[in-house]
Scaffold this active site. Structure first.
Site, PDB file in Angstrom:
ATOM      1  CG  ASP A 272      41.333  20.434  37.713  1.00  0.00           C
ATOM      2  OD1 ASP A 272      42.469  19.936  37.791  1.00  0.00           O
ATOM      3  OD2 ASP A 272      41.009  21.493  38.284  1.00  0.00           O
TER       4      ASP A 272
ATOM      5  CG  ASP B 129      46.594  19.769  37.736  1.00  0.00           C
ATOM      6  OD1 ASP B 129      46.706  20.785  37.022  1.00  0.00           O
ATOM      7  OD2 ASP B 129      46.443  19.822  38.967  1.00  0.00           O
ATOM      8  CD  GLU B 130      43.597  23.699  35.453  1.00  0.00           C
ATOM      9  OE1 GLU B 130      42.484  24.211  35.209  1.00  0.00           O
ATOM     10  OE2 GLU B 130      44.581  24.364  35.827  1.00  0.00           O
TER      11      GLU B 130
END
Length: 387
Positions: free
Chosen positions: A9, A102-103
Protein backbone atom coordinates in the site's frame (compact mmCIF):
# COMPACT_ATOMS: atom_id res chain seq x y z
CA UNK A 1 1.33 -25.68 0.74
CA UNK A 2 1.15 -22.63 3.00
CA UNK A 3 0.30 -19.52 0.99
CA UNK A 4 2.44 -16.38 1.10
CA UNK A 5 0.29 -13.33 0.33
CA UNK A 6 1.57 -9.75 0.44
CA UNK A 7 -0.45 -6.53 0.55
CA UNK A 8 1.47 -3.44 -0.58
CA UNK A 9 0.00 0.00 0.00
CA UNK A 10 1.52 3.31 -1.12
CA UNK A 11 1.62 5.68 1.87
CA UNK A 12 -0.67 8.75 1.53
CA UNK A 13 -0.37 8.24 -2.22
CA UNK A 14 -1.79 11.55 -3.50
CA UNK A 15 0.15 13.53 -0.92
CA UNK A 16 3.38 11.69 -1.77
CA UNK A 17 2.86 12.39 -5.48
CA UNK A 18 2.41 16.12 -4.82
CA UNK A 19 5.53 16.19 -2.66
CA UNK A 20 7.56 14.58 -5.44
CA UNK A 21 6.63 17.57 -7.60
CA UNK A 22 7.15 20.19 -4.91
CA UNK A 23 9.54 19.57 -2.01
CA UNK A 24 8.22 22.70 -0.24
CA UNK A 25 5.17 20.61 0.70
CA UNK A 26 7.29 18.24 2.80
CA UNK A 27 6.58 18.27 6.51
CA UNK A 28 3.50 20.53 6.41
CA UNK A 29 -0.19 19.61 6.94
CA UNK A 30 -1.50 18.90 3.46
CA UNK A 31 -5.03 18.16 2.22
CA UNK A 32 -5.86 16.90 -1.26
CA UNK A 33 -9.45 17.52 -2.27
CA UNK A 34 -12.11 19.69 -3.88
CA UNK A 35 -13.25 23.23 -3.12
CA UNK A 36 -15.06 24.60 -0.08
CA UNK A 37 -18.00 22.22 -0.52
CA UNK A 38 -15.81 19.26 -1.45
CA UNK A 39 -14.35 16.52 0.70
CA UNK A 40 -10.88 15.28 1.65
CA UNK A 41 -9.50 12.81 -0.91
CA UNK A 42 -6.25 12.32 1.02
CA UNK A 43 -4.28 14.06 3.73
CA UNK A 44 -0.77 13.98 5.13
CA UNK A 45 0.15 12.44 8.47
CA UNK A 46 0.76 15.98 9.75
CA UNK A 47 -2.92 16.79 9.08
CA UNK A 48 -4.13 13.48 10.52
CA UNK A 49 -2.66 14.43 13.89
CA UNK A 50 -5.37 17.10 14.06
CA UNK A 51 -8.13 14.58 13.30
CA UNK A 52 -8.41 15.16 9.54
CA UNK A 53 -9.54 12.04 7.66
CA UNK A 54 -10.42 11.02 4.10
CA UNK A 55 -14.03 11.73 3.01
CA UNK A 56 -14.33 14.49 5.64
CA UNK A 57 -15.82 17.77 4.34
CA UNK A 58 -13.06 20.28 3.54
CA UNK A 59 -14.67 22.92 5.76
CA UNK A 60 -14.58 20.59 8.75
CA UNK A 61 -10.99 19.59 8.00
CA UNK A 62 -9.87 23.25 7.96
CA UNK A 63 -11.60 23.88 11.28
CA UNK A 64 -9.57 21.05 12.79
CA UNK A 65 -6.35 22.09 11.04
CA UNK A 66 -6.55 25.76 9.97
CA UNK A 67 -2.91 25.86 8.80
CA UNK A 68 -3.33 23.00 6.34
CA UNK A 69 -2.59 23.68 2.69
CA UNK A 70 -5.36 22.48 0.34
CA UNK A 71 -4.47 21.22 -3.15
CA UNK A 72 -7.12 20.28 -5.67
CA UNK A 73 -5.14 17.33 -7.04
CA UNK A 74 -3.71 16.15 -10.37
CA UNK A 75 -5.39 13.02 -11.73
CA UNK A 76 -2.93 12.61 -14.57
CA UNK A 77 0.09 12.74 -12.26
CA UNK A 78 -1.41 10.14 -9.91
CA UNK A 79 -2.36 7.87 -12.80
CA UNK A 80 1.10 8.02 -14.38
CA UNK A 81 2.88 7.28 -11.10
CA UNK A 82 0.44 4.45 -10.34
CA UNK A 83 1.24 2.88 -13.72
CA UNK A 84 4.97 3.23 -12.99
CA UNK A 85 4.62 1.48 -9.62
CA UNK A 86 2.56 -1.25 -11.29
CA UNK A 87 5.30 -1.87 -13.86
CA UNK A 88 7.99 -2.08 -11.16
CA UNK A 89 6.05 -4.61 -9.07
CA UNK A 90 4.76 -6.62 -12.03
CA UNK A 91 8.29 -7.11 -13.36
CA UNK A 92 9.41 -8.75 -10.09
CA UNK A 93 6.58 -11.08 -9.01
CA UNK A 94 4.86 -14.16 -10.49
CA UNK A 95 1.28 -13.07 -9.64
CA UNK A 96 0.11 -9.52 -8.88
CA UNK A 97 -3.38 -8.08 -8.38
CA UNK A 98 -3.90 -4.32 -8.57
CA UNK A 99 -6.66 -3.70 -6.05
CA UNK A 100 -6.78 0.06 -6.55
CA UNK A 101 -4.66 2.95 -7.78
CA UNK A 102 -2.34 2.57 -4.75
CA UNK A 103 -2.87 -1.01 -3.48
CA UNK A 104 -1.43 -4.31 -4.68
CA UNK A 105 -1.65 -7.97 -3.67
CA UNK A 106 1.23 -10.34 -4.47
CA UNK A 107 1.13 -14.14 -4.35
CA UNK A 108 4.61 -15.41 -3.51
CA UNK A 109 3.50 -18.93 -2.56
CA UNK A 110 6.25 -21.49 -3.10
CA UNK A 111 8.95 -18.87 -3.56
CA UNK A 112 10.53 -19.60 -0.17
CA UNK A 113 12.47 -22.43 -1.79
CA UNK A 114 14.30 -19.81 -3.89
CA UNK A 115 14.25 -16.72 -1.66
CA UNK A 116 12.87 -15.80 1.73
CA UNK A 117 9.46 -14.27 0.90
CA UNK A 118 9.83 -11.52 3.50
CA UNK A 119 13.30 -10.55 2.27
CA UNK A 120 12.13 -10.61 -1.31
CA UNK A 121 9.17 -8.37 -0.47
CA UNK A 122 11.50 -5.90 1.25
CA UNK A 123 13.59 -5.76 -1.93
CA UNK A 124 10.49 -5.12 -4.06
CA UNK A 125 9.37 -2.30 -1.75
CA UNK A 126 12.86 -0.80 -1.88
CA UNK A 127 12.80 -0.98 -5.69
CA UNK A 128 9.46 0.85 -5.81
CA UNK A 129 10.79 3.69 -3.66
CA UNK A 130 14.08 3.85 -5.56
CA UNK A 131 12.49 3.94 -9.02
CA UNK A 132 9.47 6.15 -8.24
CA UNK A 133 10.40 8.11 -5.11
CA UNK A 134 7.17 6.98 -3.42
CA UNK A 135 7.04 5.48 0.11
CA UNK A 136 5.28 2.13 0.43
CA UNK A 137 4.24 -0.19 3.26
CA UNK A 138 3.60 -3.93 3.18
CA UNK A 139 2.54 -6.91 5.23
CA UNK A 140 3.07 -10.61 4.54
CA UNK A 141 0.78 -13.37 5.83
CA UNK A 142 -1.04 -16.40 4.43
CA UNK A 143 -4.14 -14.51 3.20
CA UNK A 144 -5.36 -11.23 1.73
CA UNK A 145 -7.42 -9.98 4.68
CA UNK A 146 -4.70 -10.30 7.30
CA UNK A 147 -2.08 -8.82 4.98
CA UNK A 148 -4.29 -5.81 4.19
CA UNK A 149 -4.96 -5.17 7.87
CA UNK A 150 -1.25 -5.63 8.56
CA UNK A 151 -0.08 -3.10 5.98
CA UNK A 152 -2.46 -0.54 7.45
CA UNK A 153 -1.12 -1.17 10.93
CA UNK A 154 2.51 -0.95 9.79
CA UNK A 155 2.26 2.50 8.15
CA UNK A 156 4.10 4.66 7.36
CA UNK A 157 6.81 2.83 5.38
CA UNK A 158 6.15 -0.26 7.47
CA UNK A 159 7.31 -3.84 6.96
CA UNK A 160 5.43 -6.58 8.74
CA UNK A 161 5.35 -10.37 8.64
CA UNK A 162 2.49 -12.17 10.40
CA UNK A 163 3.18 -15.86 10.91
CA UNK A 164 0.12 -18.20 11.08
CA UNK A 165 0.75 -19.02 14.75
CA UNK A 166 0.78 -15.29 15.60
CA UNK A 167 -2.18 -14.31 13.43
CA UNK A 168 -4.95 -14.32 16.04
CA UNK A 169 -2.76 -12.58 18.56
CA UNK A 170 -2.16 -9.82 16.00
CA UNK A 171 -5.85 -9.47 15.10
CA UNK A 172 -7.52 -9.80 18.51
CA UNK A 173 -6.85 -6.37 20.07
CA UNK A 174 -7.74 -4.44 16.90
CA UNK A 175 -11.02 -2.63 16.32
CA UNK A 176 -13.54 -4.39 14.08
CA UNK A 177 -13.29 -1.28 11.86
CA UNK A 178 -9.94 -2.67 10.67
CA UNK A 179 -11.70 -5.53 8.85
CA UNK A 180 -12.07 -4.38 5.22
CA UNK A 181 -15.76 -5.31 4.86
CA UNK A 182 -16.91 -3.50 8.04
CA UNK A 183 -18.54 -0.19 7.12
CA UNK A 184 -20.03 2.36 9.47
CA UNK A 185 -23.49 0.75 9.53
CA UNK A 186 -22.09 -2.68 10.43
CA UNK A 187 -19.78 -1.13 13.04
CA UNK A 188 -22.69 0.69 14.70
CA UNK A 189 -24.85 -2.44 14.67
CA UNK A 190 -22.15 -4.59 16.29
CA UNK A 191 -21.09 -1.86 18.73
CA UNK A 192 -24.60 -1.67 20.14
CA UNK A 193 -24.26 -5.25 21.41
CA UNK A 194 -20.74 -4.72 22.71
CA UNK A 195 -18.72 -6.10 19.80
CA UNK A 196 -15.94 -3.61 19.19
CA UNK A 197 -12.76 -5.70 18.95
CA UNK A 198 -11.88 -8.49 16.56
CA UNK A 199 -11.34 -10.79 19.55
CA UNK A 200 -14.95 -10.40 20.67
CA UNK A 201 -16.18 -10.82 17.10
CA UNK A 202 -14.13 -13.97 16.53
CA UNK A 203 -15.69 -15.56 19.63
CA UNK A 204 -19.26 -14.89 18.45
CA UNK A 205 -21.27 -17.93 17.29
CA UNK A 206 -21.25 -17.75 13.51
CA UNK A 207 -25.00 -18.50 13.30
CA UNK A 208 -25.78 -15.50 15.50
CA UNK A 209 -23.77 -13.23 13.19
CA UNK A 210 -25.55 -14.69 10.18
CA UNK A 211 -28.93 -13.94 11.76
CA UNK A 212 -27.85 -10.38 12.54
CA UNK A 213 -26.32 -9.30 9.21
CA UNK A 214 -27.27 -12.01 6.73
CA UNK A 215 -24.92 -14.05 4.56
CA UNK A 216 -22.09 -11.56 5.16
CA UNK A 217 -22.08 -12.69 8.79
CA UNK A 218 -20.28 -15.92 7.87
CA UNK A 219 -17.68 -14.07 5.83
CA UNK A 220 -17.17 -11.54 8.62
CA UNK A 221 -16.68 -14.32 11.19
CA UNK A 222 -14.08 -15.96 8.94
CA UNK A 223 -12.13 -12.73 8.53
CA UNK A 224 -12.18 -12.12 12.30
CA UNK A 225 -10.66 -15.59 12.68
CA UNK A 226 -8.00 -14.94 10.05
CA UNK A 227 -9.64 -17.16 7.42
CA UNK A 228 -9.61 -15.90 3.82
CA UNK A 229 -9.19 -18.24 0.88
CA UNK A 230 -9.71 -15.59 -1.82
CA UNK A 231 -7.03 -15.87 -4.51
CA UNK A 232 -4.79 -13.12 -5.84
CA UNK A 233 -6.31 -12.32 -9.24
CA UNK A 234 -3.69 -11.69 -11.98
CA UNK A 235 -3.83 -8.06 -13.09
CA UNK A 236 -4.74 -6.91 -16.56
CA UNK A 237 -5.74 -3.42 -17.68
CA UNK A 238 -9.19 -3.00 -19.15
CA UNK A 239 -9.01 -0.78 -22.23
CA UNK A 240 -12.58 0.44 -22.57
CA UNK A 241 -16.21 0.10 -21.54
CA UNK A 242 -19.02 0.78 -23.99
CA UNK A 243 -22.64 0.30 -25.03
CA UNK A 244 -24.66 1.04 -28.16
CA UNK A 245 -28.24 0.88 -29.36
CA UNK A 246 -29.46 0.04 -32.87
CA UNK A 247 -33.04 1.22 -33.38
CA UNK A 248 -35.70 -1.02 -34.88
CA UNK A 249 -36.98 2.12 -36.64
CA UNK A 250 -34.65 4.98 -37.59
CA UNK A 251 -35.38 8.07 -35.50
CA UNK A 252 -34.72 11.77 -35.11
CA UNK A 253 -36.73 12.19 -31.89
CA UNK A 254 -34.28 14.43 -30.04
CA UNK A 255 -35.95 14.10 -26.64
CA UNK A 256 -35.73 10.31 -26.75
CA UNK A 257 -32.20 10.35 -28.18
CA UNK A 258 -30.91 12.64 -25.45
CA UNK A 259 -32.67 10.58 -22.80
CA UNK A 260 -31.10 7.43 -24.22
CA UNK A 261 -27.60 8.93 -24.17
CA UNK A 262 -28.09 10.16 -20.61
CA UNK A 263 -29.23 6.67 -19.61
CA UNK A 264 -26.24 5.09 -21.35
CA UNK A 265 -23.86 7.38 -19.46
CA UNK A 266 -25.56 6.54 -16.17
CA UNK A 267 -25.41 2.79 -16.88
CA UNK A 268 -21.73 2.83 -17.84
CA UNK A 269 -20.77 5.12 -14.94
CA UNK A 270 -22.42 2.71 -12.49
CA UNK A 271 -20.43 -0.13 -14.09
CA UNK A 272 -17.24 1.91 -13.68
CA UNK A 273 -17.92 2.46 -9.98
CA UNK A 274 -18.92 -1.15 -9.41
CA UNK A 275 -15.70 -2.43 -11.02
CA UNK A 276 -13.60 0.42 -9.54
CA UNK A 277 -12.61 2.10 -12.79
CA UNK A 278 -12.26 5.76 -13.71
CA UNK A 279 -12.36 7.10 -17.26
CA UNK A 280 -10.52 9.99 -18.89
CA UNK A 281 -11.98 9.87 -22.43
CA UNK A 282 -15.59 9.93 -23.64
CA UNK A 283 -16.52 8.99 -27.23
CA UNK A 284 -19.95 9.27 -28.84
CA UNK A 285 -20.84 7.40 -32.04
CA UNK A 286 -23.85 7.97 -34.28
CA UNK A 287 -24.87 6.23 -37.51
CA UNK A 288 -27.27 7.88 -39.92
CA UNK A 289 -29.97 6.03 -41.85
CA UNK A 290 -27.68 6.00 -44.93
CA UNK A 291 -25.01 4.20 -42.81
CA UNK A 292 -22.66 7.21 -42.60
CA UNK A 293 -20.98 7.12 -39.18
CA UNK A 294 -19.70 10.04 -37.11
CA UNK A 295 -17.70 9.97 -33.87
CA UNK A 296 -16.69 12.71 -31.45
CA UNK A 297 -14.26 12.35 -28.55
CA UNK A 298 -13.38 14.45 -25.52
CA UNK A 299 -10.82 14.22 -22.70
CA UNK A 300 -12.10 14.68 -19.13
CA UNK A 301 -10.58 14.60 -15.67
CA UNK A 302 -10.63 11.03 -14.32
CA UNK A 303 -14.11 10.33 -13.05
CA UNK A 304 -16.91 7.79 -12.70
CA UNK A 305 -19.63 10.35 -11.91
CA UNK A 306 -22.61 10.05 -14.25
CA UNK A 307 -23.63 13.70 -13.93
CA UNK A 308 -20.26 14.67 -15.43
CA UNK A 309 -20.15 11.91 -18.04
CA UNK A 310 -23.76 12.46 -19.11
CA UNK A 311 -23.14 16.17 -19.65
CA UNK A 312 -20.04 15.52 -21.76
CA UNK A 313 -21.77 12.79 -23.80
CA UNK A 314 -24.69 15.09 -24.61
CA UNK A 315 -22.32 17.90 -25.64
CA UNK A 316 -20.49 15.49 -27.96
CA UNK A 317 -23.80 14.31 -29.43
CA UNK A 318 -24.72 17.91 -30.25
CA UNK A 319 -21.42 18.30 -32.11
CA UNK A 320 -21.67 14.96 -33.92
CA UNK A 321 -25.30 15.24 -35.08
CA UNK A 322 -25.04 17.84 -37.85
CA UNK A 323 -27.58 16.61 -40.44
CA UNK A 324 -31.36 16.68 -40.46
CA UNK A 325 -31.42 12.93 -41.00
CA UNK A 326 -32.73 9.99 -39.04
CA UNK A 327 -30.36 7.91 -36.93
CA UNK A 328 -30.16 4.12 -36.86
CA UNK A 329 -27.54 3.76 -34.08
CA UNK A 330 -26.14 5.61 -31.09
CA UNK A 331 -23.16 4.40 -29.06
CA UNK A 332 -21.12 5.60 -26.07
CA UNK A 333 -17.63 4.47 -25.06
CA UNK A 334 -15.35 5.33 -22.14
CA UNK A 335 -11.61 4.78 -22.60
CA UNK A 336 -8.37 5.83 -20.92
CA UNK A 337 -9.37 3.78 -17.88
CA UNK A 338 -7.43 3.61 -14.66
CA UNK A 339 -8.14 1.21 -11.84
CA UNK A 340 -9.06 3.19 -8.76
CA UNK A 341 -11.60 3.45 -6.00
CA UNK A 342 -14.06 6.16 -5.03
CA UNK A 343 -11.24 8.08 -3.40
CA UNK A 344 -10.24 9.56 -6.75
CA UNK A 345 -13.79 10.78 -7.39
CA UNK A 346 -13.66 12.98 -4.32
CA UNK A 347 -11.91 15.80 -6.18
CA UNK A 348 -15.18 16.80 -7.88
CA UNK A 349 -17.71 15.47 -5.37
CA UNK A 350 -19.51 17.50 -2.76
CA UNK A 351 -20.66 15.68 0.37
CA UNK A 352 -24.24 15.77 -0.98
CA UNK A 353 -23.22 14.18 -4.29
CA UNK A 354 -21.21 11.48 -2.51
CA UNK A 355 -24.22 10.58 -0.39
CA UNK A 356 -26.45 10.54 -3.47
CA UNK A 357 -24.18 8.19 -5.41
CA UNK A 358 -23.66 5.90 -2.44
CA UNK A 359 -27.42 5.63 -1.93
CA UNK A 360 -28.15 5.04 -5.63
CA UNK A 361 -25.39 2.44 -5.93
CA UNK A 362 -26.65 0.66 -2.82
CA UNK A 363 -30.14 0.38 -4.32
CA UNK A 364 -28.75 -0.80 -7.67
CA UNK A 365 -26.49 -3.37 -6.04
CA UNK A 366 -29.40 -4.74 -4.05
CA UNK A 367 -32.29 -4.55 -6.52
CA UNK A 368 -30.58 -4.39 -9.92
CA UNK A 369 -29.04 -1.73 -12.17
CA UNK A 370 -32.46 -0.61 -13.46
CA UNK A 371 -33.98 -0.10 -10.00
CA UNK A 372 -33.25 3.62 -9.79
CA UNK A 373 -32.00 6.30 -12.13
CA UNK A 374 -32.41 9.83 -13.40
CA UNK A 375 -35.75 10.74 -14.93
CA UNK A 376 -34.05 11.67 -18.21
CA UNK A 377 -33.22 8.00 -18.73
CA UNK A 378 -36.84 6.86 -18.47
CA UNK A 379 -39.58 6.60 -21.08
CA UNK A 380 -42.26 8.22 -18.92
CA UNK A 381 -45.11 7.37 -21.28
CA UNK A 382 -44.36 3.63 -21.16
CA UNK A 383 -42.85 3.73 -17.64
CA UNK A 384 -39.75 1.88 -18.79
CA UNK A 385 -36.05 2.57 -18.87
CA UNK A 386 -34.91 3.81 -22.30
CA UNK A 387 -32.03 1.33 -22.19
Amino acid sequence: MERSIVHMDLDTFFVSCERLNNSELNGIPLIIGGGDRGVVASCSYEARKFGVRSAMPIKMALKLCPDAKVIRGDHELYSNLSHLVTEVIQSKVPVMEKASVDEFYLDLSGMDQFFGCYQWTKEIAAAVTKETGLPISFALSNNKTVSKIGSGESKPEGKLQIEPQNMQGFLNPLSIRKIPMVGNATFQLLSRIGIRTIHTLSDMPVLVLQQMIGKNGIELWKKANGIDENPVIPYSERKSISTERTFSNDTMDMVSLKGLISGMAEQLAYQLRKEKWLTSTVTIKIRYSNFDTETKQCKVSYTSADHTLSRVALELFQKAYTRRMRLRLVGLRFTGLVHGNHQMDLFEDTEELMNLYQSMDYIKNRFGAQAVGRASGFDLENKNRLL
